[in-house]
Enzyme design. Structure first.
Site, PDB file in Angstrom:
ATOM      1  N   LYS A 111      13.502   3.152 -14.957  1.00 15.11           N
ATOM      2  CA  LYS A 111      12.491   4.029 -14.352  1.00 15.11           C
ATOM      3  C   LYS A 111      11.976   5.057 -15.367  1.00 15.11           C
ATOM      4  CE  LYS A 111      13.112   2.331 -10.119  1.00 15.11           C
ATOM      5  NZ  LYS A 111      14.199   1.358 -10.211  1.00 15.11           N
TER       6      LYS A 111
HETATM    7  C1  LIG Z   1      14.483   0.217  -9.466  1.00 13.24           C
HETATM    8  C2  LIG Z   1      15.486  -0.709 -10.034  1.00 13.24           C
HETATM    9  C3  LIG Z   1      15.372  -2.102  -9.899  1.00 13.24           C
HETATM   10  C4  LIG Z   1      14.274  -2.744  -9.098  1.00 13.24           C
HETATM   11  O1  LIG Z   1      12.984  -2.534  -9.617  1.00 13.24           O
HETATM   12  P1  LIG Z   1      11.716  -2.668  -8.680  1.00 13.24           P
HETATM   13  O2  LIG Z   1      10.570  -2.237  -9.507  1.00 13.24           O
HETATM   14  O3  LIG Z   1      11.960  -1.752  -7.520  1.00 13.24           O
HETATM   15  O4  LIG Z   1      11.641  -4.083  -8.243  1.00 13.24           O
HETATM   16  C5  LIG Z   1      16.310  -2.903 -10.523  1.00 13.24           C
HETATM   17  N1  LIG Z   1      17.328  -2.371 -11.216  1.00 13.24           N
HETATM   18  C6  LIG Z   1      17.483  -1.042 -11.366  1.00 13.24           C
HETATM   19  C7  LIG Z   1      18.633  -0.527 -12.143  1.00 13.24           C
HETATM   20  C8  LIG Z   1      16.565  -0.160 -10.787  1.00 13.24           C
HETATM   21  O5  LIG Z   1      16.721   1.158 -10.940  1.00 13.24           O
END
Ligand SMILES: *Cc1c(COP(=O)(O)O)cnc(C)c1O
Length: 510
Positions: A111
């Site tokens: 993120k």
């Molecule tokens: C948010 C997240 C995901 C999923 O990503 P999306 O964009 O919501 O599909 C997978 N792994 C981790 C560690 C995340 O923080």
């Protein structure tokens, strides 16, 4: 470039799309058309460093408004907070298998790729749109978005951040990361519900005229840090390109060769960014959508029916414990031939009847471009163990789900005497130390009660360096302990108190 709502009700500039987050008709903003990247440009990208690559790809959508120079400076600043020489290293595991490590940012999850940059995109967008009010970032989180948003916007002038996470639905480290958050413009609360409850509530608040008016009176305008915001999505497109040109540079592929990506999926934002990269001309053969036991998406890709009438499971990949994947709306809009009415009808069916269907023609498009699968907890543990055992590579539980589905994908395209040599890049979405107990268990079978003991043991086992930001958590006093009922009114009330400056919790003594 203009952006339109998936539900047909709005057409806005890129700056407006970023400021607003969600369209007024409840839809998501999508680019009016997809810009393209030529072969020559791909070759140029290969010569650039990561911030330059990111600025280039973002520029395809936003340079006409935000300016090339501004994007470049912003990307440089954002990614300078990452650890290591390359913010996004591509690691070769074996043969045609690669891992793209997206977790070297300040909160140890992918993120950060977008949320270190979003404050810059938002600042300029507000200027361009002549926004006078301060911005209140409202985020629902399954664990990682919350912390990344808090850290990205901490003490950024003219902004406030409020984060809601599911009380029982996040990992210990994630809860701790958010609970100790400092900064004078932040608020964190747990909600008595799951992530879908949090996301639904936040989306409703976005759409509520009354809520928005009340905040405007307090001099605040709401925006989103979730992947429903195009400003969050756009930076994620860049790393697909980056991985591709890294393979070019390493002479693993020739320009024009197709590759596959495996994406551990929850809200469908990360993988949608990959699909956008494909629309822009990046040679991607398949996007592999990996789900955990909450396998709504795997079933949807198999049956052409999205059905949320099912049990919700808590897994060791909590950031993927999601039943309603918001960004799928953007893909639905595209495969329907950009039929906004159709998209709106389906979203209505989802809200009212908890399901909708797609046509056989649409299903055929998905079959061609995606492979979808899921992994049980046992399969995930086994995949994580196998890669560690064979190649000495430790990965987190979310990436483990990706890896387990990678194995299934490989089995589906290979036979004994027909091997497939296409490079496959697994996106690694979090640092293994963020989920130390589960990772330790997967790699060694050892159970420890305490996260920090888990970190120590994992360090002994893998010799991989634990990130300082996680080690430090141990000594940081807890600051946010609010738990709110799963109730729109109560959540709104907390936000209003925060907006009034009433919530300034003092950390516990430690
Ligand atoms: C948010 C997240 C995901 C999923 O990503 P999306 O964009 O919501 O599909 C997978 N792994 C981790 C560690 C995340 O923080």
């Amino acid at each position: 470039m203009y952006f339109i709502s998936t539900r047909g009700g709005e057409k806005v500039t890129g700056a407006r799309a970023i400021v607003q987050g969600l369209a007024k008709d409840g839809g998501l903003f999508v680019p009016e058309s997809f810009p393209t990247v030529t072969k020559e440009e791909l070759e140029k990208l290969a010569e650039m460093n990561y911030p330059e690559r990111a600025a280039f790809i973002l520029g395809k959508y936003l340079a006409d408004e935000l300016g090339e120079e501004y994007l470049k400076e912003s990307c440089e600043k954002a990614y300078s907070s990452f650890e290591g020489k390359d913010p996004v290293p591509l690691v070769k595991i074996n043969g045609e298998m690669y891992v793209l490590e997206l977790f070297h940012g300040p909160t140890c999850a992918f993120k950060d790729m977008a949320l270190t940059l979003l404050p810059y995109l938002l600042k300029k967008s507000c200027e361009l749109e002549g926004i006078k009010e301060d911005i209140l970032i409202l985020a629902a989180t399954s664990g990682d978005t919350g912390k990344a948003a808090l850290e990205g916007f901490r003490d950024v002038p003219g902004t406030k951040v409020a984060v809601f996470y599911p009380d029982e639905g996040v990992a210990k480290m994630q809860r701790l990361q958010m609970g100790i958050q400092d900064g004078d413009n932040v608020f964190v609360a747990a909600v008595k519900g799951n992530f879908d409850d949090c996301q639904r509530a936040v989306k409703k608040l976005f759409a509520s005229e009354e809520f928005n008016q009340e905040l405007l009176k307090k001099g605040l305008r709401v925006s989103s840090a979730n992947s429903i915001n195009f400003g969050r999505l756009a930076p994620q497109i860049a790393y697909y390109f980056s991985a591709y040109v890294d393979l070019l540079t390493a002479e693993q592929i020739e320009i024009g060769d197709s590759i596959d990506f495996v994406v551990p999926t929850g809200n469908f934002g990360d993988i949608l960014a990959g699909w956008y990269a494909k629309q822009m001309g990046l040679p991607i053969r398949k996007l592999v959508c990996a789900s955990n036991r909450n396998k709504v998406l795997a079933d949807f890709f198999r049956d052409g029916k999205y059905d949320v009438k099912r049990n919700f499971y808590r897994t060791m990949s909590p950031s993927m414990d999601i039943l309603v994947s918001s960004n799928l709306e953007r893909l639905l809009f595209e495969i329907s031939g950009r039929d906004a009415k159709q998209t709106a009808d389906r979203m209505k069916a989802l809200a009212e009847h908890k399901e909708y269907n797609i046509t056989t023609k649409e299903k055929a498009i998905l079959d061609e471009q995606f492979f979808a699968g899921f992994a049980t907890e046992d399969e995930t543990v086994e995949a994580m163990y196998d890669v560690f055992d064979e190649f000495g590579y430790a990965m987190d539980t979310h990436t483990g789900v990706g890896l387990a589905v990678y194995v299934k994908y490989k089995q589906s395209i290979e036979t004994e005497d027909k091997k497939d040599k296409t490079p496959i890049v697994v996106l690694s979405t979090a640092n293994p130390y963020k989920f130390p107990q589960d990772v330790l268990y997967a790699l060694s079978g050892n159970d420890v009660k305490d996260s920090f003991k888990g970190i120590k043991r994992l360090n002994l086992l893998t010799a991989m360096k634990p990130p300082k930001c996680l080690l430090d958590l141990r000594y940081r006093p807890l600051r946010f302990k609010t738990v709110v009922a799963n109730d729109l009114g109560k959540m709104a009330a907390e936000i209003m108190k925060f907006a009034d400056g009433e919530i300034i919790p003092v950390p516990d003594k430690k």
